[in-house]
Design a protein around this motif. Sequence first.
Motif, PDB file in Angstrom:
ATOM      1  N   ASP A 402      33.496  60.556  51.710  1.00  0.00           N
ATOM      2  CA  ASP A 402      34.085  61.880  51.929  1.00  0.00           C
ATOM      3  C   ASP A 402      33.369  62.914  51.064  1.00  0.00           C
ATOM      4  O   ASP A 402      33.583  63.000  49.853  1.00  0.00           O
ATOM      5  CB  ASP A 402      35.586  61.837  51.600  1.00  0.00           C
ATOM      6  CG  ASP A 402      36.302  63.093  52.067  1.00  0.00           C
ATOM      7  OD1 ASP A 402      35.625  64.108  52.338  1.00  0.00           O
ATOM      8  OD2 ASP A 402      37.550  63.064  52.157  1.00  0.00           O
ATOM      9  N   GLU A 403      32.512  63.740  51.707  1.00  0.00           N
ATOM     10  CA  GLU A 403      31.714  64.714  50.963  1.00  0.00           C
ATOM     11  C   GLU A 403      32.530  65.901  50.485  1.00  0.00           C
ATOM     12  O   GLU A 403      32.005  66.770  49.764  1.00  0.00           O
ATOM     13  CB  GLU A 403      30.542  65.193  51.825  1.00  0.00           C
ATOM     14  CG  GLU A 403      29.558  64.082  52.145  1.00  0.00           C
ATOM     15  CD  GLU A 403      28.346  64.575  52.912  1.00  0.00           C
ATOM     16  OE1 GLU A 403      28.207  65.808  53.080  1.00  0.00           O
ATOM     17  OE2 GLU A 403      27.549  63.735  53.347  1.00  0.00           O
ATOM     18  N   GLU A 408      31.307  64.384  41.029  1.00  0.00           N
ATOM     19  CA  GLU A 408      31.643  63.538  39.884  1.00  0.00           C
ATOM     20  C   GLU A 408      32.560  62.394  40.307  1.00  0.00           C
ATOM     21  O   GLU A 408      32.386  61.247  39.857  1.00  0.00           O
ATOM     22  CB  GLU A 408      32.317  64.374  38.782  1.00  0.00           C
ATOM     23  CG  GLU A 408      31.412  65.416  38.140  1.00  0.00           C
ATOM     24  CD  GLU A 408      31.258  66.665  38.988  1.00  0.00           C
ATOM     25  OE1 GLU A 408      31.925  66.743  40.064  1.00  0.00           O
ATOM     26  OE2 GLU A 408      30.456  67.540  38.620  1.00  0.00           O
ATOM     27  N   GLU A 409      33.543  62.693  41.168  1.00  0.00           N
ATOM     28  CA  GLU A 409      34.468  61.654  41.611  1.00  0.00           C
ATOM     29  C   GLU A 409      33.748  60.615  42.473  1.00  0.00           C
ATOM     30  O   GLU A 409      34.022  59.413  42.382  1.00  0.00           O
ATOM     31  CB  GLU A 409      35.630  62.276  42.392  1.00  0.00           C
ATOM     32  CG  GLU A 409      36.600  63.071  41.527  1.00  0.00           C
ATOM     33  CD  GLU A 409      37.822  63.504  42.308  1.00  0.00           C
ATOM     34  OE1 GLU A 409      38.230  62.757  43.224  1.00  0.00           O
ATOM     35  OE2 GLU A 409      38.362  64.587  42.012  1.00  0.00           O
ATOM     36  N   ARG A 410      32.819  61.074  43.326  1.00  0.00           N
ATOM     37  CA  ARG A 410      32.081  60.148  44.178  1.00  0.00           C
ATOM     38  C   ARG A 410      31.160  59.260  43.334  1.00  0.00           C
ATOM     39  O   ARG A 410      31.016  58.060  43.597  1.00  0.00           O
ATOM     40  CB  ARG A 410      31.281  60.921  45.221  1.00  0.00           C
ATOM     41  CG  ARG A 410      32.158  61.722  46.186  1.00  0.00           C
ATOM     42  CD  ARG A 410      31.333  62.588  47.111  1.00  0.00           C
ATOM     43  NE  ARG A 410      30.544  61.779  48.036  1.00  0.00           N
ATOM     44  CZ  ARG A 410      29.392  62.158  48.566  1.00  0.00           C
ATOM     45  NH1 ARG A 410      28.885  63.351  48.235  1.00  0.00           N
ATOM     46  NH2 ARG A 410      28.747  61.385  49.396  1.00  0.00           N
ATOM     47  N   GLY A 440      21.153  59.014  49.561  1.00  0.00           N
ATOM     48  CA  GLY A 440      22.237  59.974  49.713  1.00  0.00           C
ATOM     49  C   GLY A 440      22.907  60.154  48.378  1.00  0.00           C
ATOM     50  O   GLY A 440      22.409  60.875  47.506  1.00  0.00           O
ATOM     51  N   LEU A 441      24.006  59.473  48.186  1.00  0.00           N
ATOM     52  CA  LEU A 441      24.696  59.548  46.896  1.00  0.00           C
ATOM     53  C   LEU A 441      23.884  58.844  45.819  1.00  0.00           C
ATOM     54  O   LEU A 441      23.757  59.327  44.695  1.00  0.00           O
ATOM     55  CB  LEU A 441      26.088  58.916  47.011  1.00  0.00           C
ATOM     56  CG  LEU A 441      26.946  58.992  45.741  1.00  0.00           C
ATOM     57  CD1 LEU A 441      27.210  60.441  45.359  1.00  0.00           C
ATOM     58  CD2 LEU A 441      28.258  58.243  45.949  1.00  0.00           C
ATOM     59  N   MET A 647      17.686  70.317  57.968  1.00  0.00           N
ATOM     60  CA  MET A 647      18.285  71.314  57.099  1.00  0.00           C
ATOM     61  C   MET A 647      17.978  71.055  55.631  1.00  0.00           C
ATOM     62  O   MET A 647      18.328  71.838  54.761  1.00  0.00           O
ATOM     63  CB  MET A 647      19.809  71.328  57.293  1.00  0.00           C
ATOM     64  CG  MET A 647      20.242  71.745  58.684  1.00  0.00           C
ATOM     65  SD  MET A 647      19.924  73.480  59.023  1.00  0.00           S
ATOM     66  CE  MET A 647      21.139  74.226  57.944  1.00  0.00           C
ATOM     67  N   GLY A 648      17.341  69.933  55.355  1.00  0.00           N
ATOM     68  CA  GLY A 648      17.052  69.617  53.972  1.00  0.00           C
ATOM     69  C   GLY A 648      18.233  68.970  53.289  1.00  0.00           C
ATOM     70  O   GLY A 648      18.241  68.763  52.078  1.00  0.00           O
ATOM     71  N   GLY A 649      19.293  68.636  54.053  1.00  0.00           N
ATOM     72  CA  GLY A 649      20.482  68.041  53.457  1.00  0.00           C
ATOM     73  C   GLY A 649      20.345  66.550  53.330  1.00  0.00           C
ATOM     74  O   GLY A 649      19.400  65.933  53.792  1.00  0.00           O
ATOM     75  N   MET A 650      21.324  65.915  52.705  1.00  0.00           N
ATOM     76  CA  MET A 650      21.312  64.463  52.525  1.00  0.00           C
ATOM     77  C   MET A 650      22.663  63.925  52.920  1.00  0.00           C
ATOM     78  O   MET A 650      23.694  64.571  52.732  1.00  0.00           O
ATOM     79  CB  MET A 650      21.002  64.106  51.064  1.00  0.00           C
ATOM     80  CG  MET A 650      19.656  64.633  50.580  1.00  0.00           C
ATOM     81  SD  MET A 650      19.291  64.132  48.898  1.00  0.00           S
ATOM     82  CE  MET A 650      18.930  62.409  49.154  1.00  0.00           C
ATOM     83  N   THR A 651      22.651  62.743  53.484  1.00  0.00           N
ATOM     84  CA  THR A 651      23.905  62.128  53.886  1.00  0.00           C
ATOM     85  C   THR A 651      23.738  60.632  53.863  1.00  0.00           C
ATOM     86  O   THR A 651      22.629  60.119  53.782  1.00  0.00           O
ATOM     87  CB  THR A 651      24.306  62.609  55.299  1.00  0.00           C
ATOM     88  OG1 THR A 651      25.579  62.093  55.612  1.00  0.00           O
ATOM     89  CG2 THR A 651      23.305  62.127  56.341  1.00  0.00           C
TER      90      THR A 651
END
Length: 655
Positions: A402-403, A408-410, A440-441, A647-651
């Motif tokens: 859940d993004e 910090e929590e992730r 990603g994370l 978009m240059g994002g990460m997932t």
Amino acid sequence: MARLIVKSPYIKCGGGQGASGYMKYIATRERVEIIPDDRPPTRKQEQLITKLVKDFPDTKDLLEYESYTQHPTKASASSFITLVLEENRSQVQSSEGYARYIATRPRAERLGDHGLFGDEDSVDLDKAMGELEHYTGNVWTHIISLHRVDAERLGYDNAQAWRSLLRTHRNDIAAAMNIKPQDFRWYAAFHNEGEHPHVHMMAWSVEPGQAYLSRDGIRQIKSSLTNQIFKQEMLHLYEQKSESRDELVRETRNAMLELSRQMSESVCEHPEAERMILNLAQSLEDVKGKKSYGYLPKSLKRKVDEIVNQMEHLPVVDRCYQKWWELQCKVNDFYSGRERQRPPLSEQKEFRAIKNAVIQEAEHVRLNHISFEDREMEDNGDWVDERSLTWTCRELRRIIEDETFPLEERDEAAERLELLAEMGDPYAQTFLGQLYRDGGLLIPDAEKARYWLEQAAKHELPQAQYAIGKLLLSDDPDVHDPSEGIRWLNAAAQNGNDYAAYALGKEYLRGEHVPKNANTAAEYFRQAAEAQNPWAQYLLGKLYLMGEGVGQDQNIAYGWFRAAAIQGHTYAQFLKERMEQGQPGPPGLLLSVTQLLHHMGSIFRDNVPEDSTSTGLHIDHKRLQTLQEKRIALGHRPDDHVEEQNMGGMTMGRW
């Protein structure tokens, strides 16, 4: 429209012929009398023009001919006749009819001894003529013409302006004629007459045989001079059109992307193109060596071109090509004197890659190649139902995925997940291995991914066995281990993982990491198909249709196609319908047009114009394709997170 006309005939010197006489003529010829523009042409002028156009058809491209046809007067006729005779002087010198006209044409005032100019400030006419007296090479006699209104408005109605222009671009003209700058020689004279003032320019190389002027070279000369003459107007035009042109590019880009997407996703039936591809495939049997367009004999090149042009008739291809063509015409409209006709797709250099795509598909048909059509497959082989998880593992996964949760929590949840994995929870180990695999994370780390997935696989968890098998078969050099990858896929298949069985079937059909064996492939496909895997059902249907690894049986093939089609498999539905129409045929041939259309979608996408107004991170298409292929090798769907990459994002990937 303001435009420049450039004509470039040449005089072949040697054998008693020389260009010095032509030089003297353009340097000293009389300035034609400007006759009032309201008198009609004489009968002799009309007769002579008819003969000139018949003898020299390309003279219809001259501005003077355009003026004459639009306003047939004595003056416009005189201007046209004069320029045509000058342009073709070497051919008409021996003609009594032409010679009589030159001798008797209206007289006019003289402008000094001569009007010749060149690189030097002062030109000695006798010396210049002497340079050509015994020259044996070709001398080009360029004629560069403007409308009078343009010449007067832009300041090109005098010899000084033209001398400055030609001196500035003499090296550009030399390059277009394939002449070294130090070997380039030129002289010119300005003729300020009629409605089209023009320059006669003689150009040659001191090294006979060095010069060569092609159509592209003439276009280069024209472009170079046009850029300079119309520089200010072009800047103003670009300022006025920049906003609308940017909008046009955006619209074209969006339209082409959508149309290329449709091509890449379409399933297409085109019997005529299929017949032509089959004919080409049969012809390729006799071709030795490399089978690419540049190496084919002319007869086969024609067949390839005909297939490309046949594909152009498909509405989606026609619309996409037309969008691209309209943009090219719009961007280049300042240089075009007339509306350009769209050439056949086979003649468009930017899309020549389509020709090799045609040959590739014909080769696949010839070799009875089996394709998989699983780019859109949603790979759930490593997906674990949350009902199998402990409450702690399920909660940690929920937070990590859940993004909307703070980073910090992730991160803290990922640390707790690693502790759970170290305690031996196979599901936590699987999820942690996927996090290290996909990034990603967590920072991607193939070795850590391998370690945790292997730990889970040792617990006989089929999803982990499948995931580690796919990872070890990937191209990542840090973890590439095909024999171990096959072993883990076998273990997963034995534990009932239908995606592992499907993957093994593909491996035995390819024969890259295991000995090629269609019988073994069919066994694995059957295992997955009976577990209701639509991709395996589709492949098994193709094997029965072709008689590969199983006995050829159209009824069984139809049954498997029908089973896959019920689950929404597009290609299975397509082949099922073709069989219902009484057109079973080889699957490779039936799908050849579809596969070619997909190739064309990619090629058109490569030629989509860049949006200069876009912001943010841009990833080159080839780089993006490389990244996508790597993700596919690691078990991802082809379209998995494409938007986020752009978009240059990460997932994170699925678990």
